[in-house]
Design an enzyme around this catalytic site. Structure first.
Site, PDB file in Angstrom:
ATOM      1  N   ASP A 495      -9.713   7.886   2.323  1.00  0.00           N
ATOM      2  CA  ASP A 495      -9.455   7.097   1.618  1.00  0.00           C
ATOM      3  C   ASP A 495      -7.865   6.546   1.954  1.00  0.00           C
ATOM      4  OD1 ASP A 495      -9.201   5.142  -0.368  1.00  0.00           O
ATOM      5  OD2 ASP A 495      -9.653   6.391  -2.095  1.00  0.00           O
ATOM      6  N   GLU A 498      -4.823   3.199   5.680  1.00  0.00           N
ATOM      7  CA  GLU A 498      -4.011   1.922   6.138  1.00  0.00           C
ATOM      8  C   GLU A 498      -2.830   2.408   7.147  1.00  0.00           C
ATOM      9  OE1 GLU A 498      -4.648   2.198   3.037  1.00  0.00           O
ATOM     10  OE2 GLU A 498      -6.314   0.813   2.741  1.00  0.00           O
ATOM     11  N   ASP A 566     -10.483  -1.615  -3.096  1.00  0.00           N
ATOM     12  CA  ASP A 566     -10.267  -1.858  -4.431  1.00  0.00           C
ATOM     13  C   ASP A 566     -10.488  -3.466  -4.922  1.00  0.00           C
ATOM     14  OD1 ASP A 566     -10.102   1.104  -4.282  1.00  0.00           O
ATOM     15  OD2 ASP A 566      -7.886   0.832  -4.833  1.00  0.00           O
TER      16      ASP A 566
END
Length: 871
Positions: A495, A498, A566
């Site tokens: 997760d 980035e 999300d």
């Protein structure tokens, strides 16, 4: 800018030009310095490096500049090429393309194998820049872009555009936005911009700033996810105003920058007309659109967050495509010539081919935010089995670490007393476990203290410095010894890779030796490299499967699938996920999915019939995505929580997914062995059809299926565009042939499924319904034949869970349809593998409107030998 002087000194560093000569490319940059074709222009170097029969890399350098590791490319096929020279030009000829360099200007033109011009440079620029006190360059490329061109790619964005020609975008990595500096043109070429940092696509240099109109906004308290867990935030909006004056009428590319790391709202009105509108609890900091404006002054208004500092950048759309990286060692890009499949296959061959996904990853993946205990996971899995709802993979999201600290790589025993037993009991139910593991670690945790002591964090963050090989090795050692080896967990959810909030900007990496701006977009590649290579080493008998929130060019080689982050649950968000996913496919990334039903969901989701409709449409589309997965924030996402009707409709989609597995798994092999693409924007199969290129939501799923997502509420019929196809199209569900062979048609829409059509000439293998993917191998199959054209399909099979296929242990057989001869040929099976079925019961089904039931059926037993079936 390239020095375009008539007095430019041009020299070709090759041993002779008396005759056309063959040369070699090099696998390593060091070697390529002596074997590339170099053109010197007043002391600057223009380098042409053939990488494949249809690919040439171009570098334009000024003197000495920082050399960065080659993280994207993994090697070349060393093509043969010829170099020809005359007074005006130098030409490099490869088997599938040529590139011509004009001696006086240094400009390049790229041609296909027929000698037709495909794309030309207009200009290149390399300007001095200073970042964090270090001298560097700003690199810029301009290429021609005619009005009838369409461009696809650049990764996954939330602006809703599929064709990005003329659009201004800022390529950064943030939650819900994945930046891949690659695009494909309807003219028949692909371009990979070789820069690891932030890149501007069609940069808009003119700008206007906004002023707050006053405290007229609304306050709202929302529950959001963060890198510290879920939390409540008070958000307050405000209205900002400005004016925009343009000198002439035309199309203008607009880029709204809210002035913060993440946005909560994208909103812009011009003269009272809304041109941008998107709300979510997380959004990228920039939003893009193209608008028609009259000459003169226009009134701007934006409703954004009260602490935003919005700026609107704008430019008139012209006949150029521009790429600009403000931090670069040189201008560096690669041109690929050919059809989309050829370009992407070459691109993957150079940046790393995708390994086969495990078979179980292609079934249904069930996730929620979050399971709270070992018992909860097991009880949910048992209920799936009891209710006969197919399932292959169940996911434990974050915070299982409990009292041990963020991403401590340890289960809190209070809720997960025996993780090994959990995995074993799931396996006994033919279910796999995926676990969420982050690239940030609580510095106060046991692992974090080790990372801190050894200097493995990026300064002033809790993100691990994966550019530092020692830090990456330390991360993996803990990962492997604490999670992989003890428990045998099957898959990993990486997760926030980035890293979240664009945290490399203004910092240094690689043990504080490299500016973060140089590598601002490539961090997710380094994270997944660490996990994949570590898994291959420490669990070599199991295929690695990673789900990651961000990616970069080359991510496909690490067994990674991406998802869209999300996102919300509304119809507009659904539409934007489809365009984002299709764009990622044309960026060369084959594995992608979304949170079916949306991540952020309404509070009354369990009893709101309007949400139930949206949820089902999200799910139905996911049946035809590379991966099928449900997820939701603060949600028990199990279908039975939404009532019997949702269960009924969901069951239909789940069963259909499992029936499609022979088709999908063969597509998996096509990705791994041939560089193919399963989810296909229409440019991939209908590049010369202008109407097909306009379709934002329709796409091909494999070679046979045209998928038409339902993206509006409560509709009873929908307009569909059928591209030109020899023999026409069939309705997937009824087998009936469409009366119209191509063009726009209106079709009925029902709640049970979304419209799907099959190309005439297709051969479509389907399994009987099953409860998990491992059952497919021994189930009877149905082979559907759609007359109107010849066709064939190669079925691929292997053990599905390991890397034995890399040693040649797999089997294929081709099913061929001869239309005029009205016969099916089952060609001999090639290859074998452990556990291969000796024979398979096949039901051959030919769609035939003249027969009683609209079909002709013959049942046979296929034992691997050639058979001819006359229908």
């Amino acid at each position: 800018m390239k020095n375009k002087s008539l007095y430019g000194l041009i020299a070709i560093l090759f041993f002779t030009f008396l005759f056309p000569v063959k040369g070699e490319c090099a696998e390593k940059e060091k070697q390529s310095e002596t074997k590339s074709i170099d053109v010197l222009i007043q002391g600057d170097t223009l380098r042409l490096l053939p990488l494949a029969d249809n690919a040439v890399r171009v570098q334009y350098k000024k003197g000495e500049s920082r050399k960065l590791p080659e993280w994207v490319y993994v090697g070349t096929s060393c093509p043969q090429y010829k170099v020809k020279e005359n007074k005006e030009t130098v030409e490099v000829q490869l088997e599938q393309m040529s590139v011509i360099c004009e001696k006086l200007s240094g400009r390049l033109t790229f041609l296909n194998k027929k000698g037709q011009k495909i794309v030309s440079e207009i200009d290149t620029k390399l300007s001095p820049a200073v970042i964090q006190g270090e001298n560097t360059y700003c690199a810029e490329l301009h290429i021609d872009s005619p009005e009838d061109e369409a461009l696809f790619g650049l990764g996954q964005f939330q602006d809703g555009y599929l064709d990005v020609r003329g659009l201004s975008r800022r390529l950064t990595q943030v939650n819900t936005q994945i930046s891949i500096p690659f695009f494909y043109s309807s003219r028949g070429f692909g371009l990979l911009w070789n820069n690891y940092g932030m890149t501007e696509f069609n940069p808009a240099d003119q700008k206007v700033e906004f002023q707050k109109k006053g405290a007229v906004g609304d306050k709202v308290t929302v529950n959001v996810t963060s890198t510290e867990g879920g939390k409540a935030e008070v958000r307050e909006s405000n209205v900002f105003v400005s004016t925009l004056t343009v000198p002439e009428k035309g199309k203008y590319a607009l880029l709204l920058d809210v002035g913060q790391k993440m946005a909560r709202s994208h909103h812009l009105e011009i003269d009272g007309k809304k041109v941008l509108e998107m709300k979510n609890l997380w959004l990228p900091p920039t939003a893009s659109t193209i608008v028609e404006l009259e000459a003169g002054t226009h009134q701007l208004q934006a409703r954004l967050e009260k602490d935003d500092k919005p700026v609107l950048y704008y430019k008139k759309v012209d006949n150029e495509t521009v790429l600009r990286s403000p931090v670069a060692a040189c201008v560096d890009y690669t041109i690929f010539i050919g059809e989309a499949d050829d370009v992407i296959a070459s691109y993957r061959n150079l940046t790393g081919n995708a390994p086969l996904m495990p078979q179980w990853a292609l079934g249904y993946i069930h996730c929620r935010e979050r399971f709270h205990s070992q018992d909860e996971i097991l009880a949910t899995t048992k209920k799936f089995r009891e209710n006969k709802l197919p399932l292959d993979l169940i996911v434990q999201d974050w915070q299982y670490w409990g009292r041990y600290g963020w991403n401590a790589m340890r289960f809190d025993e209070s809720f997960y007393p025996d993780p090994k037993k959990l995995v074993d009991e799931l396996h006994a139910m033919n279910t796999r476990l995926m676990l969420s593991v982050w690239s940030k670690i609580d510095p106060q945790s046991e692992v974090g203290k080790e990372m801190m002591q050894k200097g493995y964090y990026i300064d002033q963050t809790s993100w691990i410095d994966f550019f530092n090989p020692n830090a990456a090795a330390g991360y993996w050692s803990n990962f492997s010894n604490r999670l992989l080896k003890p428990y045998g967990i099957d898959a990993w959810w990486q997760d926030a890779t980035e890293p979240e909030n664009d945290d490399l900007e203004g910092r240094k990496v690689m043990d504080n030796t490299l500016l973060g701006e140089f590598v601002r977009n490539i961090y997710p590649l380094m994270v997944n490299k660490t996990v994949y290579e570590g898994s291959r080493k420490d669990a070599p008998e199991h295929r690695t499967m990673i789900l990651t929130r961000s990616g970069f060019s080359g991510i496909q080689r690490y067994g990674a699938a991406l998802w869209s982050g999300d996102v919300g649950n509304d119809w507009e968000t659904l539409r934007r996920q489809i365009t984002g996913g299709l764009s990622l496919m044309t960026s060369g990334i084959p594995w992608w999915t979304y949170d079916a039903g949306g991540f952020f969901r309404p509070y009354n989701q369990y009893n709101d019939p309007r949400f139930h409709e949206r949820f089902i449409r999200w799910l139905q589309i996911s049946t035809f995505l590379p991966l099928m997965r449900v997820h939701g924030y603060m949600t028990d996402t199990e279908f039975w929580n939404y009532g019997e009707e949702v269960v009924r409709l969901a069951s239909y989609s789940l069963n259909l997914r499992y029936r499609l597995l022979p088709y999908i798994y063969s597509g998996n092999a096509n990705i791994a062995l041939r560089g193919g693409t399963l989810m296909r924007p229409l440019v991939m199969d209908f590049r010369t059809d202008p109407e097909a290129l306009k379709q934002k939501y329709q796409y091909m799923f494999g070679p046979a299926l045209l998928v038409v997502p339902v993206v509006d509420e409560n509709i009873k019929e929908q307009e569909v565009y059928l591209p030109e196809n020899k023999g026409g199209w069939y309705d997937f569900y009824t087998g009936q042939k469409m009366e119209k062979t191509s063009g726009n048609v209106r079709v009925p829409v029902v709640m049970e499924h979304i419209p799907v059509f099959v190309k005439a000439g297709s051969v479509l293998p389907l399994s009987e319904a099953c409860q998990y993917s491992g059952e497919v191998a021994n189930k009877p199959w149905e082979i559907n034949i759609y007359p109107g054209a010849d066709g064939k399909f190669e079925v691929y099979e292997d053990e599905g869970i390991n890397y034995e296929y890399e040693k040649g242990k797999y089997a294929t057989f081709t099913i061929e349809w001869k239309d005029k001869q009205n016969k099916v040929i089952l060609h001999p099976r090639k290859g074998n593998y452990s556990g291969m079925p000796v024979q398979r019961n096949l039901k051959i089904v030919k769609m035939d409107p003249t027969s009683k039931d609209g079909k002709i059926v013959k049942e046979i037993v296929y034992n691997g030998e050639k058979q001819i079936i006359k229908l």
